[in-house]
Enzyme design. Structure first.
Site, PDB file in Angstrom:
ATOM      1  N   PHE A  75       0.822  -1.211   0.000  1.00  0.00           N
ATOM      2  CA  PHE A  75       0.000   0.000   0.000  1.00  0.00           C
ATOM      3  C   PHE A  75       0.859   1.265   0.000  1.00  0.00           C
ATOM      4  O   PHE A  75       0.391   2.335   0.351  1.00  0.00           O
ATOM      5  CB  PHE A  75      -0.963   0.030   1.190  1.00  0.00           C
ATOM      6  CG  PHE A  75      -1.720  -1.260   1.422  1.00  0.00           C
ATOM      7  CD1 PHE A  75      -1.930  -2.165   0.399  1.00  0.00           C
ATOM      8  CD2 PHE A  75      -2.227  -1.574   2.677  1.00  0.00           C
ATOM      9  CE1 PHE A  75      -2.631  -3.350   0.617  1.00  0.00           C
ATOM     10  CE2 PHE A  75      -2.922  -2.754   2.901  1.00  0.00           C
ATOM     11  CZ  PHE A  75      -3.120  -3.641   1.877  1.00  0.00           C
ATOM     12  N   THR A 103      -1.365  -8.384  -5.595  1.00  0.00           N
ATOM     13  CA  THR A 103      -2.217  -7.892  -6.668  1.00  0.00           C
ATOM     14  C   THR A 103      -2.535  -8.941  -7.729  1.00  0.00           C
ATOM     15  O   THR A 103      -3.516  -8.813  -8.439  1.00  0.00           O
ATOM     16  CB  THR A 103      -1.503  -6.713  -7.355  1.00  0.00           C
ATOM     17  OG1 THR A 103      -0.142  -7.116  -7.598  1.00  0.00           O
ATOM     18  CG2 THR A 103      -1.468  -5.502  -6.460  1.00  0.00           C
ATOM     19  N   ALA A 106       1.843  -4.333 -14.038  1.00  0.00           N
ATOM     20  CA  ALA A 106       1.235  -5.050 -15.167  1.00  0.00           C
ATOM     21  C   ALA A 106       1.656  -4.416 -16.492  1.00  0.00           C
ATOM     22  O   ALA A 106       2.058  -5.118 -17.428  1.00  0.00           O
ATOM     23  CB  ALA A 106      -0.289  -5.051 -15.036  1.00  0.00           C
ATOM     24  N   ARG A 132      -7.018  -2.856 -21.563  1.00  0.00           N
ATOM     25  CA  ARG A 132      -7.400  -4.266 -21.540  1.00  0.00           C
ATOM     26  C   ARG A 132      -7.211  -4.841 -20.130  1.00  0.00           C
ATOM     27  O   ARG A 132      -6.236  -4.531 -19.452  1.00  0.00           O
ATOM     28  CB  ARG A 132      -6.502  -5.023 -22.503  1.00  0.00           C
ATOM     29  CG  ARG A 132      -6.879  -6.478 -22.662  1.00  0.00           C
ATOM     30  CD  ARG A 132      -5.871  -7.121 -23.578  1.00  0.00           C
ATOM     31  NE  ARG A 132      -6.253  -8.471 -23.900  1.00  0.00           N
ATOM     32  CZ  ARG A 132      -5.409  -9.336 -24.422  1.00  0.00           C
ATOM     33  NH1 ARG A 132      -4.167  -8.973 -24.687  1.00  0.00           N
ATOM     34  NH2 ARG A 132      -5.800 -10.555 -24.695  1.00  0.00           N
ATOM     35  N   THR A 143      -8.766 -11.052 -10.688  1.00  0.00           N
ATOM     36  CA  THR A 143      -7.849 -10.268  -9.860  1.00  0.00           C
ATOM     37  C   THR A 143      -8.082  -8.769 -10.082  1.00  0.00           C
ATOM     38  O   THR A 143      -7.889  -7.962  -9.173  1.00  0.00           O
ATOM     39  CB  THR A 143      -6.378 -10.633 -10.159  1.00  0.00           C
ATOM     40  OG1 THR A 143      -6.127 -10.517 -11.556  1.00  0.00           O
ATOM     41  CG2 THR A 143      -6.063 -12.047  -9.709  1.00  0.00           C
ATOM     42  N   GLN A 178      -8.837  -5.938  -7.293  1.00  0.00           N
ATOM     43  CA  GLN A 178      -8.072  -4.712  -7.133  1.00  0.00           C
ATOM     44  C   GLN A 178      -8.985  -3.512  -6.941  1.00  0.00           C
ATOM     45  O   GLN A 178      -8.750  -2.677  -6.079  1.00  0.00           O
ATOM     46  CB  GLN A 178      -7.218  -4.472  -8.388  1.00  0.00           C
ATOM     47  CG  GLN A 178      -6.081  -5.434  -8.544  1.00  0.00           C
ATOM     48  CD  GLN A 178      -4.993  -5.110  -7.564  1.00  0.00           C
ATOM     49  OE1 GLN A 178      -4.273  -4.152  -7.723  1.00  0.00           O
ATOM     50  NE2 GLN A 178      -4.909  -5.879  -6.523  1.00  0.00           N
ATOM     51  N   GLY A 192      -2.465  -0.007 -15.634  1.00  0.00           N
ATOM     52  CA  GLY A 192      -2.521  -0.484 -14.246  1.00  0.00           C
ATOM     53  C   GLY A 192      -3.868  -0.253 -13.602  1.00  0.00           C
ATOM     54  O   GLY A 192      -4.606   0.651 -13.987  1.00  0.00           O
ATOM     55  N   GLU A 223      -4.573   1.173  -8.117  1.00  0.00           N
ATOM     56  CA  GLU A 223      -4.933   2.280  -7.233  1.00  0.00           C
ATOM     57  C   GLU A 223      -6.163   3.070  -7.656  1.00  0.00           C
ATOM     58  O   GLU A 223      -6.746   3.788  -6.849  1.00  0.00           O
ATOM     59  CB  GLU A 223      -3.720   3.213  -7.082  1.00  0.00           C
ATOM     60  CG  GLU A 223      -2.632   2.538  -6.262  1.00  0.00           C
ATOM     61  CD  GLU A 223      -1.260   3.190  -6.397  1.00  0.00           C
ATOM     62  OE1 GLU A 223      -0.867   3.878  -5.463  1.00  0.00           O
ATOM     63  OE2 GLU A 223      -0.583   2.990  -7.417  1.00  0.00           O
TER      64      GLU A 223
HETATM   65 MO1  MOS Z   1       1.603   2.705  -4.360  1.00  0.00          MO
HETATM   66  S1  MOS Z   1       0.993   3.902  -2.794  1.00  0.00           S
HETATM   67  O1  MOS Z   1       2.145   3.887  -5.475  1.00  0.00           O
HETATM   68  O2  MOS Z   1       2.878   1.815  -3.671  1.00  0.00           O
END
Ligand code: MOS
Length: 760
Positions: free
Chosen positions: A238, A466, A508, A650, A656, A660, A724, A727
């Site tokens: 994180f 992840t 990724a 994609r 998964t 996320q 990605g 986040e």
């Molecule tokens: Mo993430 S907070 O960019 O490891």
């Protein structure tokens, strides 16, 4: 065999994890290992005037006590290594100075953990105290403008902000604030260090084995080739395991001093002080619009905090420059230095608190204009990045709004707050836009097909929970036409081909193309071998005529002509076919993670690098819609449903990927309703030091989730087309929840978290 990329394949490491067979950093057991515990300062500013370690040294099992008096000297990293230290001006145990509560001031090494912990409790410390400062408001006279953050501009202007605000028919100007948050991954930080002569192996809970290797080598003044860093599994990072913190070099220091392997694990309590946090933010947002909702001005001024020992900026305004169309814009970031540990990337650093403030402000503007919040966003849709004038590599945000609205039943929403009930609850609907940059960095990978049919693939990336193991295995399977069960993907080892830190949602998009290219390289070598081999049924065909499936090379125009990789390798007496690739592509201006000397002549990689990326801006988007239930009697808000539609190119694994986004939305739920690190204003120490006081969402807090993806490949990010997704789920969602609470109650809470005392 149909294509595996995109399929909701179960985690390839799932069985290892649920059976406990996955080895996390703290679980390695080198022979003769000793256990170390760090002693931390109990004051926030001053000097250690006296430290009495006599009783500790005499305690049972104690091998060594290290303080700044006898610690090995560390070298200042030059900043050009692969990784970044969390606190470059606070190398552990190198001085008596105290800059924050919880700073490491001693290390006790003993035969057992319990002995180390007991002995640590016997250490007596006297301090020369100075008055600590932990409050942004009280330090406001010392506000300063940081120059940049990881290569990015922090003070951004376009048009004339004052003119834009003056011309606006409708304006809002409000201040939003977010508290300090701590990452709190389930797995605490842990480091085991083992020397073998002058060679060092470090098992570390890290989001970047290459960065940790570089930092350790520079700190100890040894060659990186002498350092091997292992991080096979991570129980969440994180962000707090992205940069390297003091304990990670204290383990090899102690191990060197006692001539035995040493383990250091931070306690949950320690995890609240010495491994970064998200800065508190105070964000002033002013929006100006014409009466029909067109933005004329967007102003986003952020004040954050950093420490006295390093600078880290919570870049809350970064996304504001590109999210909506506006001729006039001002984004600023200012900092004060406080006696707290240094902030660090945390769960969508910048974008998480930034989109909270901006998207809450957009909701306020929508109410003031009497325009539907979705409509307001469509009116101000940014067709290009108006700051750098570049088109998006791909953007399907309109579809996200439309599908998200359908998922939540947006038509059932009543605009007027406090008018919808369900039993004793007030019902509210809220929405927001999600966004996160689509980062890609240089990366390397090696793929090796063995004569016995196994395929090994390697990259010094990390799986921080992840799904990296899984999506990379899928990628190899598709490129080679080999079943998943035959493929082993190895990562988390700094001796493997170099890959970037698993941060910024970049793994990724960075590692995937390198893995794919290396696997395609192996396939191409096999096909070339077969088509030039008179005995092969593929003889004479061109490479384009061949496809692969289930371990076979097959002639497209004549599918009865086929042979297996295995046969081919056996006939040619090959033990393996191998290829290694480094892709140098970067979507941002940072230092490379690729290994220059390993650049291979690989066709797939060359095609990837030939894509002209300079003319595009790479960014992911999404829309999140929530329904909340608020119990007005006790002021408690519950998120009832959370629906997101995400456009991240994609999708490599539908299962998964949904995980996320859900995880991100749960973080946002924590931000919106419960998470907050509290400091005692009297002694400047952290008060909330465990998960009974620092609340994170648990199962009982979970809403019903609906996560969907646009799932259209980004044509420019890479030949895979995946951006990605680690986040983006955090962004926007906090605002959507707060906006829904306003819709339910008519209460606009601007200082997070929205706890019951603020709603009652
Ligand atoms: Mo993430 S907070 O960019 O490891």
């Amino acid at each position: 065999m149909s294509e595996l990329t995109g399929q909701p394949v179960n985690r390839t490491d799932g069985r290892l994890k649920v059976t406990g067979a996955a080895t996390y950093a703290a679980e390695f057991k080198p022979q003769n290992m000793a256990h170390a515990v760090t002693v931390q300062s109990t004051v926030s500013r001053g000097h250690v005037s006296k430290i009495d370690t006599k009783a500790a040294e005499k305690a049972p099992g104690v091998i060594l006590v290290i303080t700044s008096k006898n610690a090995l000297m560390l070298h200042q990293p030059d900043g050009n290594g692969d990784g970044r230290l969390g606190e470059k001006d606070l190398l552990p145990l190198q001085s008596d100075r105290i800059h924050y509560d919880g700073q490491h001031i001693a290390v006790v090494v003993a035969e057992t953990f319990e002995q180390a912990e007991y002995a640590a409790s016997l250490i007596k410390v006297d301090y020369d105290l100075s008055r600590p400062e932990i409050d942004i408001e009280r330090s406001i006279a010392h506000l300063y403008e940081p120059k940049q953050s990881m290569g990015r501009e922090l003070q951004i202007h376009r048009g004339d902000i004052n003119k834009g605000l003056a011309e606006a028919g409708v304006k809002i100007s409000e201040t939003y604030s977010t508290p300090v948050y701590h990452h709190n991954p389930m797995e605490p930080h842990a480091t085991i260090a083992e020397w073998n002569g002058d060679e060092l192996t470090v098992y570390d809970a890290t989001q970047g084995v290459m960065g940790t290797r570089g930092n350790i080598a520079q700190l100890l003044g040894i060659s990186p080739e002498k350092v091997k860093v292992i991080s096979l599994f991570l129980g969440g990072g994180f962000g707090c395991k992205g940069f390297m913190w003091g304990h990670t070099v204290l383990a090899p220091m102690a191990a060197k001093m006692i001539g035995r392997p040493v383990k250091i694990v931070l306690s949950r309590q320690q995890m609240f002080t010495c491994n970064g946090h998200r800065s508190r933010t105070i964000q002033k947002i002013a929006l100006g619009a014409t009466k029909d909702g067109k933005l004329t001005a967007v102003q986003h001024n952020t004040i954050g905090e950093t420490s006295f020992v390093d600078e880290f900026v919570e870049t809350a305004g970064i996304a504001t420059q590109l999210l909506y169309s506006t001729p006039n814009l001002e984004v600023t970031h200012k900092l004060v230095r406080l006696n707290k540990g240094t902030p660090t990337p945390t769960r969508a650093p910048g974008e998480a608190p930034g989109t909270y403030a901006l998207e809450a402000a957009m909701d306020e503007l929508a109410y003031k204009l009497n325009i539907d919040p979705v409509q307001l966003r469509l009116i101000n849709y940014a067709e290009v990045n108006e700051q750098n004038h570049k088109p998006w590599s791909s953007k399907n945000l309109r579809e996200c709004y439309q599908r998200g609205a359908e998922l939540i039943g947006w038509n059932d929403r009543r605009a007027e707050p406090g008018t919808q009930r369900q039993g004793k609850y007030l019902v509210g609907y809220g929405m927001a836009t999600c966004t996160y940059p689509a980062n890609r960095s240089p990366a390397s990978a090696r793929v090796k097909m063995m004569a016995d049919g196994r395929v090994l693939a390697y990259s010094a990336t990390q799986d921080i929970g992840t799904g990296t193991y899984t999506i990379m295995t899928q990628t190899v399977a598709d490129a080679l036409g080999i079943p998943l069960s035959k493929i082993t993907f190895r990562l988390g080892d700094s001796t493997l081909p170099k890959a970037p830190n698993s941060g910024g949602s970049q793994s990724a998009a960075s590692v995937g193309p390198a893995v794919r290219a290396a696997a395609l390289g192996v396939r191409s070598k096999a096909i070339k071998l077969a088509t030039s081999d008179k005995i092969s049924p593929l003889y004479g065909y061109s490479e384009e005529d061949i496809y692969v499936d289930n371990g076979l090379l097959i002639v497209k125009p004549d599918p009865v002509r086929a042979e297996s990789y295995l046969h081919l390798m056996k006939r040619h007496k090959l033990d393996f076919i191998e290829d290694e690739v480094t892709t140098q592509v970067s979507t941002r201006e940072t230092k490379g993670g690729g290994d220059d000397k390993k650049k291979a002549e690989n066709e797939a990689s060359k095609a990837d690098e030939a894509i002209d990326r300079k003319q595009y801006h790479f960014q992911s988007f999404g829309a999140v819609f929530v329904r909340v239930l608020v119990d007005p009697a006790i002021g408690k808000a519950h998120v009832d449903k959370c629906a997101a539609v995400i456009d991240a190119g994609r999708i490599m694994n539908m299962k998964t990927a949904k995980n996320q986004i859900m995880g991100g939305m749960i973080f946002a739920l924590g931000m919106a309703l419960m998470e907050e690190t509290a400091y005692d204003p009297n002694n400047a120490r952290v008060v909330t030091r465990d998960l009974a006081q620092y609340l994170v969402p648990v199962n009982a807090d979970m809403p019903q989730f609906e996560v969907q993806f646009i799932d259209k490949p980004d044509p420019y990010i890479s030949p895979i087309g995946a951006r990605g997704i680690g986040e983006i789920g955090i962004t926007g969602t906090t605002a959507a929840i707060v906006n829904a609470i306003y819709n339910a109650t008519g209460r606009r809470v601007r200082d997070l978290p929205v706890t019951p005392d603020k709603l009652i």
